[in-house]
Design a protein around this motif. Sequence first.
Motif, PDB file in Angstrom:
ATOM      1  N   THR A  32       0.831  -1.200   0.000  1.00 22.08           N
ATOM      2  CA  THR A  32       0.000   0.000   0.000  1.00 22.08           C
ATOM      3  C   THR A  32       0.870   1.257   0.000  1.00 22.08           C
ATOM      4  OG1 THR A  32      -1.676   1.280   1.196  1.00 22.08           O
ATOM      5  CG2 THR A  32      -0.203  -0.073   2.531  1.00 22.08           C
ATOM      6  N   PRO A  33       0.525   2.276  -0.802  1.00 26.16           N
ATOM      7  CA  PRO A  33       1.291   3.519  -0.781  1.00 26.16           C
ATOM      8  C   PRO A  33       0.889   4.463   0.349  1.00 26.16           C
ATOM      9  CG  PRO A  33      -0.386   3.640  -2.470  1.00 26.16           C
ATOM     10  CD  PRO A  33      -0.466   2.251  -1.889  1.00 26.16           C
ATOM     11  N   ASN A  34      -0.174   4.111   1.086  1.00 20.96           N
ATOM     12  CA  ASN A  34      -0.605   4.981   2.181  1.00 20.96           C
ATOM     13  C   ASN A  34       0.115   4.625   3.470  1.00 20.96           C
ATOM     14  OD1 ASN A  34      -1.870   6.841   3.804  1.00 20.96           O
ATOM     15  ND2 ASN A  34      -3.751   5.639   4.021  1.00 20.96           N
ATOM     16  N   MET A  35       1.366   5.017   3.556  1.00 22.43           N
ATOM     17  CA  MET A  35       2.140   4.864   4.784  1.00 22.43           C
ATOM     18  C   MET A  35       1.950   6.082   5.696  1.00 22.43           C
ATOM     19  SD  MET A  35       3.887   1.987   4.415  1.00 22.43           S
ATOM     20  CE  MET A  35       4.114   0.812   3.077  1.00 22.43           C
ATOM     21  N   ALA A  36       1.609   7.226   5.095  1.00 23.91           N
ATOM     22  CA  ALA A  36       1.529   8.471   5.859  1.00 23.91           C
ATOM     23  C   ALA A  36       0.350   8.488   6.825  1.00 23.91           C
ATOM     24  CB  ALA A  36       1.434   9.658   4.900  1.00 23.91           C
ATOM     25  N   GLY A  37      -0.781   7.885   6.443  1.00 29.45           N
ATOM     26  CA  GLY A  37      -1.948   7.899   7.329  1.00 29.45           C
ATOM     27  C   GLY A  37      -1.630   7.313   8.703  1.00 29.45           C
ATOM     28  N   PRO A  38      -1.147   6.071   8.755  1.00 34.09           N
ATOM     29  CA  PRO A  38      -0.757   5.497  10.043  1.00 34.09           C
ATOM     30  C   PRO A  38       0.353   6.284  10.741  1.00 34.09           C
ATOM     31  CG  PRO A  38      -0.996   3.758   8.415  1.00 34.09           C
ATOM     32  CD  PRO A  38      -1.092   5.065   7.679  1.00 34.09           C
ATOM     33  N   ALA A  39       1.287   6.859   9.963  1.00 37.13           N
ATOM     34  CA  ALA A  39       2.379   7.642  10.558  1.00 37.13           C
ATOM     35  C   ALA A  39       1.837   8.895  11.236  1.00 37.13           C
ATOM     36  CB  ALA A  39       3.393   8.029   9.479  1.00 37.13           C
ATOM     37  N   PHE A  40       0.944   9.610  10.565  1.00 36.82           N
ATOM     38  CA  PHE A  40       0.372  10.818  11.150  1.00 36.82           C
ATOM     39  C   PHE A  40      -0.498  10.485  12.369  1.00 36.82           C
ATOM     40  CE2 PHE A  40       0.683  12.981   6.758  1.00 36.82           C
ATOM     41  CZ  PHE A  40       1.917  13.525   7.072  1.00 36.82           C
ATOM     42  N   ASP A  41      -1.210   9.360  12.308  1.00 37.84           N
ATOM     43  CA  ASP A  41      -2.000   8.936  13.463  1.00 37.84           C
ATOM     44  C   ASP A  41      -1.102   8.697  14.671  1.00 37.84           C
ATOM     45  OD1 ASP A  41      -4.354   9.032  12.020  1.00 37.84           O
ATOM     46  OD2 ASP A  41      -4.446   6.870  11.649  1.00 37.84           O
ATOM     47  N   ALA A  42       0.011   8.008  14.441  1.00 36.41           N
ATOM     48  CA  ALA A  42       0.945   7.714  15.528  1.00 36.41           C
ATOM     49  C   ALA A  42       1.540   8.997  16.098  1.00 36.41           C
ATOM     50  CB  ALA A  42       2.048   6.783  15.040  1.00 36.41           C
ATOM     51  N   LEU A  43       1.896   9.934  15.220  1.00 38.89           N
ATOM     52  CA  LEU A  43       2.466  11.198  15.675  1.00 38.89           C
ATOM     53  C   LEU A  43       1.442  12.021  16.449  1.00 38.89           C
ATOM     54  CD1 LEU A  43       4.604  12.208  12.573  1.00 38.89           C
ATOM     55  CD2 LEU A  43       5.468  11.835  14.895  1.00 38.89           C
ATOM     56  N   ALA A  44       0.180  12.014  15.995  1.00 38.39           N
ATOM     57  CA  ALA A  44      -0.869  12.760  16.694  1.00 38.39           C
ATOM     58  C   ALA A  44      -1.035  12.250  18.115  1.00 38.39           C
ATOM     59  CB  ALA A  44      -2.187  12.657  15.929  1.00 38.39           C
ATOM     60  N   ALA A  45      -1.084  10.943  18.270  1.00 42.95           N
ATOM     61  CA  ALA A  45      -1.244  10.351  19.601  1.00 42.95           C
ATOM     62  C   ALA A  45      -0.032  10.635  20.481  1.00 42.95           C
ATOM     63  CB  ALA A  45      -1.465   8.846  19.476  1.00 42.95           C
ATOM     64  N   TYR A  46       1.141  10.566  19.882  1.00 45.24           N
ATOM     65  CA  TYR A  46       2.380  10.792  20.628  1.00 45.24           C
ATOM     66  C   TYR A  46       2.497  12.244  21.085  1.00 45.24           C
ATOM     67  CZ  TYR A  46       7.425  11.006  21.548  1.00 45.24           C
ATOM     68  OH  TYR A  46       8.657  11.194  22.122  1.00 45.24           O
ATOM     69  N   MET A  47       2.134  13.172  20.208  1.00 46.25           N
ATOM     70  CA  MET A  47       2.299  14.589  20.520  1.00 46.25           C
ATOM     71  C   MET A  47       1.220  15.126  21.456  1.00 46.25           C
ATOM     72  SD  MET A  47       3.493  16.142  16.843  1.00 46.25           S
ATOM     73  CE  MET A  47       5.137  15.793  16.186  1.00 46.25           C
ATOM     74  N   THR A  48       0.029  14.552  21.385  1.00 46.10           N
ATOM     75  CA  THR A  48      -1.064  15.085  22.196  1.00 46.10           C
ATOM     76  C   THR A  48      -1.158  14.462  23.576  1.00 46.10           C
ATOM     77  OG1 THR A  48      -2.609  13.529  21.166  1.00 46.10           O
ATOM     78  CG2 THR A  48      -2.461  15.741  20.195  1.00 46.10           C
ATOM     79  N   ASN A  49      -0.894  13.170  23.679  1.00 50.51           N
ATOM     80  CA  ASN A  49      -1.033  12.545  25.003  1.00 50.51           C
ATOM     81  C   ASN A  49       0.128  11.624  25.371  1.00 50.51           C
ATOM     82  OD1 ASN A  49      -1.521  10.135  23.586  1.00 50.51           O
ATOM     83  ND2 ASN A  49      -3.744  10.470  23.591  1.00 50.51           N
ATOM     84  N   GLY A  50       1.202  11.678  24.585  1.00 49.01           N
ATOM     85  CA  GLY A  50       2.391  10.913  24.933  1.00 49.01           C
ATOM     86  C   GLY A  50       2.324   9.433  24.649  1.00 49.01           C
ATOM     87  N   THR A  51       1.323   9.004  23.872  1.00 52.90           N
ATOM     88  CA  THR A  51       1.202   7.583  23.549  1.00 52.90           C
ATOM     89  C   THR A  51       2.360   7.150  22.649  1.00 52.90           C
ATOM     90  OG1 THR A  51      -1.198   7.658  23.693  1.00 52.90           O
ATOM     91  CG2 THR A  51      -0.242   5.806  22.491  1.00 52.90           C
ATOM     92  N   THR A  52       3.164   6.211  23.126  1.00 55.12           N
ATOM     93  CA  THR A  52       4.289   5.717  22.339  1.00 55.12           C
ATOM     94  C   THR A  52       3.846   4.543  21.479  1.00 55.12           C
ATOM     95  OG1 THR A  52       5.856   6.383  24.058  1.00 55.12           O
ATOM     96  CG2 THR A  52       6.633   4.786  22.427  1.00 55.12           C
TER      97      THR A  52
END
Length: 318
Positions: free
Chosen positions: A268-288
């Motif tokens: 799949t070429p959509n690698m960015a969707g999961p990456a942005f989701d992970a970054l959003a969680a990490y930046m907003t509530n510290g979810t690693t």
Amino acid sequence: MLRKTFWGTAAFASLVLAAPSLAQTIGFSQIGSESGWRAAETTLTHQQAEERGIDLKFADAQQKQENQIKALRSFIAQGVDAILLAPVVATGWESVLEEAKEAEIPVVLLDRTVDAPEDLYLTAVTSDLVHEGNVAGQWLVDAVAGEPCNVVELQGTTGSSPAIDRKAGFEEAIAGHDNVKIIRSQTGDFTRTKGKEVMESFLKAEDGGRNICALYAHNDDMAVGAIQAIKEAGLKPGDDILVVSIDAVPDIFKAMAEGEANATVELTPNMAGPAFDALAAYMTNGTTPPKWIQTESKLYTQEDDPMAVYEQKKGLGY
């Protein structure tokens, strides 16, 4: 070796609901545009960023690691909030990743991995590259059903994780099947032009191609180039020489519909969707996130209505 943890759809959905849109500045170091799949990944990354209100700083490395390292250092100097990196090769990243870590800028790897300590990047969003090669190899083992089969292999860029892992997976699948053997293997650099050029050399070296049963290409673009070489040699790709490759770009489905290719494994070429989701969680509530967010791979053959799949995919930026 990355930890094989699959972050499923439900988990991502909960994170997306919990986290607000990621209105940040993010740098994206892309390898280049060596393939249709790569172009689609770039297009979808821009689309995903726009939908989420992200200011995406894009840098095209033109297949050169030194350009990527310069881009990463530029992103660090600009003080971006995060970096996406699609690494051209697996080694040589520790120094610049250390610099990003010291600047407290999380780095997410896209579609490829690196040989570096895991604490230097937040996560890697990739498919199981070994599994992709394994699926391709198993398809060929089943397709030839015990008949002798000499295989020529078009490898990806030397030193890249897809080239290393897709080769390993294929070899694992054919191990123990003495009827299937790789007789020639050379890099085609993931490009159509080079794939055609190397396939021409394979055909000349193997009695005009009459000693070749199948082609395994590490990506579809090389396969498409090789298909042209096979036709110019007076043979029928997909019939005289079986063709199996990886990526599932639109043009390979056209070739399959015309009987000139036999199978492809989707990346799949959509690698960015999961990456942005992970970054959003990490930046907003510290979810690693886990160190590996695995995307899905799927085998397509001529039985899967390839023209219908082509129509679905052709507008995705390939």
